[in-house]
Design a protein around this motif. Structure first.
Motif, PDB file in Angstrom:
ATOM      1  N   SER A   1       2.700  12.237  -7.728  1.00  0.00           N
ATOM      2  CA  SER A   1       3.462  12.142  -6.486  1.00  0.00           C
ATOM      3  C   SER A   1       4.236  10.832  -6.430  1.00  0.00           C
ATOM      4  O   SER A   1       5.396  10.797  -6.004  1.00  0.00           O
ATOM      5  CB  SER A   1       2.509  12.249  -5.290  1.00  0.00           C
ATOM      6  OG  SER A   1       3.206  12.065  -4.081  1.00  0.00           O
TER       7      SER A   1
ATOM      8  N   ASN B   1       7.258  10.861  -8.679  1.00  0.00           N
ATOM      9  CA  ASN B   1       8.360  11.663  -8.155  1.00  0.00           C
ATOM     10  C   ASN B   1       9.273  10.847  -7.244  1.00  0.00           C
ATOM     11  O   ASN B   1      10.422  11.223  -7.005  1.00  0.00           O
ATOM     12  CB  ASN B   1       7.813  12.866  -7.380  1.00  0.00           C
ATOM     13  CG  ASN B   1       7.138  13.885  -8.283  1.00  0.00           C
ATOM     14  OD1 ASN B   1       7.406  13.932  -9.477  1.00  0.00           O
ATOM     15  ND2 ASN B   1       6.262  14.696  -7.721  1.00  0.00           N
TER      16      ASN B   1
ATOM     17  N   ARG C   1       8.784  12.147 -15.906  1.00  0.00           N
ATOM     18  CA  ARG C   1       7.570  11.326 -15.826  1.00  0.00           C
ATOM     19  C   ARG C   1       7.280  10.639 -17.154  1.00  0.00           C
ATOM     20  O   ARG C   1       6.693   9.563 -17.163  1.00  0.00           O
ATOM     21  CB  ARG C   1       6.370  12.195 -15.427  1.00  0.00           C
ATOM     22  CG  ARG C   1       6.462  12.796 -14.026  1.00  0.00           C
ATOM     23  CD  ARG C   1       5.097  13.264 -13.541  1.00  0.00           C
ATOM     24  NE  ARG C   1       5.201  13.984 -12.275  1.00  0.00           N
ATOM     25  CZ  ARG C   1       5.122  15.313 -12.161  1.00  0.00           C
ATOM     26  NH1 ARG C   1       4.913  16.056 -13.242  1.00  0.00           N
ATOM     27  NH2 ARG C   1       5.223  15.892 -10.984  1.00  0.00           N
TER      28      ARG C   1
END
Length: 205
Positions: free
Chosen positions: A114, A117, A141
């Motif tokens: 999270s 992101n 990522r």
């Protein structure tokens, strides 16, 4: 034997971070003692000099769940009034990146995903690539993947010469040769450089 161009790597990573609008994340991985933390320390110092970046250092346990991630994001947003791009560097993220027994992701993994992101995250771990959850290696990522390998015997004299010179040019340091078997890690080589007060204390002086 070629030299590792740390400045070149740092410049490449900083340019990638500043010239890309979306978050750019990555992983420094390899066995313990290979210099991952030292490398990210140097990178944090170098990136911190760039007025376009805001570098934040965090320990792995600080990214344990969604609540802690939200707190970190709030702090970053409050400090990000100058328009600088935040970059979070996290040490020791093995428990976040590794696959669970069922091949899924843990709560820590979900929290780190999270975070990735939203902002650029660079993290270190002692895992091998096949031990990392594939979601951390995909584009977005795992843009930057830096593999650190064990030292080779041919590299030891160069490193030892540098460390010995550090001791010779300081009246506070002493060189204590490594006496283990096999090829030492970079951390073990650096441990040859001791403060004289420590060696005197151990000697009972």
């Amino acid at each position: 034997l070629g030299k590792f161009n740390l400045r070149g790597v740092a410049e490449f990573i900083c340019d990638t971070l500043t010239e890309t609008d979306s978050p750019v994340s990555g992983i420094f991985f390899g066995a313990p003692g290979l210099g991952k933390s030292s490398l990210t320390d140097a990178l944090a110092w170098y990136a911190g000099r760039d007025h376009r970046l805001m570098v934040v250092r965090v320990n792995g346990p600080a990214i344990a769940d969604a609540r802690q991630t939200a707190t970190l994001m709030t702090l970053i947003k409050n400090e990000n009034e100058r328009g600088r791009k935040p970059v979070i560097i996290i040490d020791e993220t093995d428990s976040h990146l590794e696959l669970t027994a069922t091949g899924g992701k843990s709560e820590r993994a979900a929290a780190l995903m999270s975070l990735m992101n939203e902002v650029s995250v660079l993290c270190t771990c002692n895992l091998q690539e096949d031990e990392i959850h594939p979601a951390f290696l995909r584009e977005g990522r795992g843009n930057l993947q830096v593999h650190l390998n064990p030292l080779e015997a041919s590299q030891l004299p160069v490193i030892n010469t540098y460390i010995q010179k550090r001791a010779e040019t300081s009246d506070k340091l002493i060189f204590t040769p490594w006496v283990g078997k096999g090829i030492p890690t970079l951390a073990q080589l650096w441990a040859q450089l001791q403060h004289k007060s420590i060696t005197n204390m151990l000697a009972g002086k």
